[in-house]
Structure formats: structure tokens, C-alpha cells
Enzyme design. Sequence first.
Site, short mmCIF file in Angstrom:
data_model
loop_
_atom_site.label_atom_id
_atom_site.label_comp_id
_atom_site.label_asym_id
_atom_site.label_seq_id
_atom_site.Cartn_x
_atom_site.Cartn_y
_atom_site.Cartn_z
N TYR A 180 53.39 62.64 11.32
CA TYR A 180 54.61 61.60 10.90
C TYR A 180 54.02 60.19 9.54
O TYR A 180 55.32 60.69 9.07
CB TYR A 180 54.30 60.19 12.08
N LYS A 230 56.72 60.53 6.49
CA LYS A 230 56.63 58.96 5.95
C LYS A 230 56.57 58.52 4.25
O LYS A 230 57.43 58.24 3.81
CB LYS A 230 57.17 57.52 6.96
#
Length: 245
Positions: free
Chosen positions: A161, A165
Site C-alpha cells: 500500500y 502511495k
Amino acid sequence: MTTTGTTTATTATTAATAATTRRTHLVTGAGSGIGAGLATALHARGDHLVLVARHEERAAELARAFDGATVLVADLADPAVVESLALPDRLDSVVHAAGVVELGAVADLSVTAWQDQLTVNLVAPAALTRCALPALRAAGGTVVFVNSGAGKVAKPDWAAYAASKFGLRALADALRAEEAAHGVRVTSVFPGRTATPMQETVHAQEGKEYDPAAWVQPETVVDLLLHVLDLPGDAVLPEVAVQPR
């Protein structure tokens, strides 16, 4: 008679001003969380919404929730489909609020988990932004990437994740420099843990009890996004972060 005429003229002027100042915003992730809150706020003030739904059922739900909105169907897990979307000629903003998360140690995460998060969280925003650039340039619009605290610091079990990002931040930085000459502004917003359905999912994956009151409220992030979208034309806000107290 004079009073009535003045009132009528004022009303007409107000209506004309509202029509000329009504803006158009493309929002992903409007089905829940921060995206839903932003869409609600923009719709309430009379702006036009272009919403992206991942399937027809969700599109129908969004159309009912946001009367007058244009709802487009595109599963961001397959970013190539955005190339066929019929976008408006002008867009005052594109706000990327959709995202997926799957936690796990590098030793345990599958290739699919990596691909899903990188595709939805990074590749899809890049593809959609590229397609929207002509409309953004025409309006001197703003691109807003709803990033995450994980876009600045990668903690254990957050590798995939966070990588998506971190990449989203790089996309924003490059785009900002490339599009400045075209009048397009680019902002990365980094919310800390926010009380959304995604946060509830994260807590479940972490095996922790979830208390929405302990985290930033979605309305707080929405207020921040509205500030970014309404920023006067003499400035750009490259990055802004908000964290729980």
C-alpha cells in the site's frame, strides 16, 4: 414597481452569476468515505459532478444519490477502460479519492495483492489524469490526489500500500512540474487515519478493535479538500497533511 423591478433584476443577475460560476468536478471513490463526503459537499453547493463507478449497479446508486450528476462506469482495476470514457470538454478538478488496501508482510503478500494495490492506487489515477488533461487545461483546473500518511512513511505490513502511495506522490510531483505551464495545479493531500469504511477494513486486517471517534473525521478531510479546490488562482498548494490529534 421600482422595488419589484430591482428585485427581479437582482434575482436574474444572481442566477446568471451562479450559472457562470458553477464548476465541474470529476471524483473517484464517491461511493463511500472521503469521496462520498466531497461529492455531497460539492453537490450541495450546486457544482456539477462527474462520478466514476466501478460497475452499473454502483452507477445507479450514485445517480440516485446525486441528482443531475454524470456517472461513468469504469473499473479502476482495469485502468485501460478509462481511455474510452466520454469526459467533458472542461473540468475544474479531478479528485482521486478511490483506493484499495491489503496489509501483509513482504514475506507473505502475493503478487496479486501487489498488483491490485499498485493498479488501483497508482496506475488508474495516472491513466485517468492523462485522459482528463485536455479538459483540465481548458479550465485551468486542479488535480487532487488523496494520498495517505503511508505515502510518507512505510511501516511493517504496509509495504504494498505504501509503495502505491509513494508512487502516487511521485506522480503528483512530476505532473505538477509538467502542467504548470498549462495552468493546471496539482495537490497531494495526506490524511492520517480517517474514520472511513477503509479504516474499518484496516483495523480488521490488523486484528484491532475499531473506534471511529479515535480518528480524523471524513468531514475534516472534506473541508481541507474544498479549501484546495477553492484556492485563488494566484497560488498552488503542492502538499497538505492532516493527522489525528
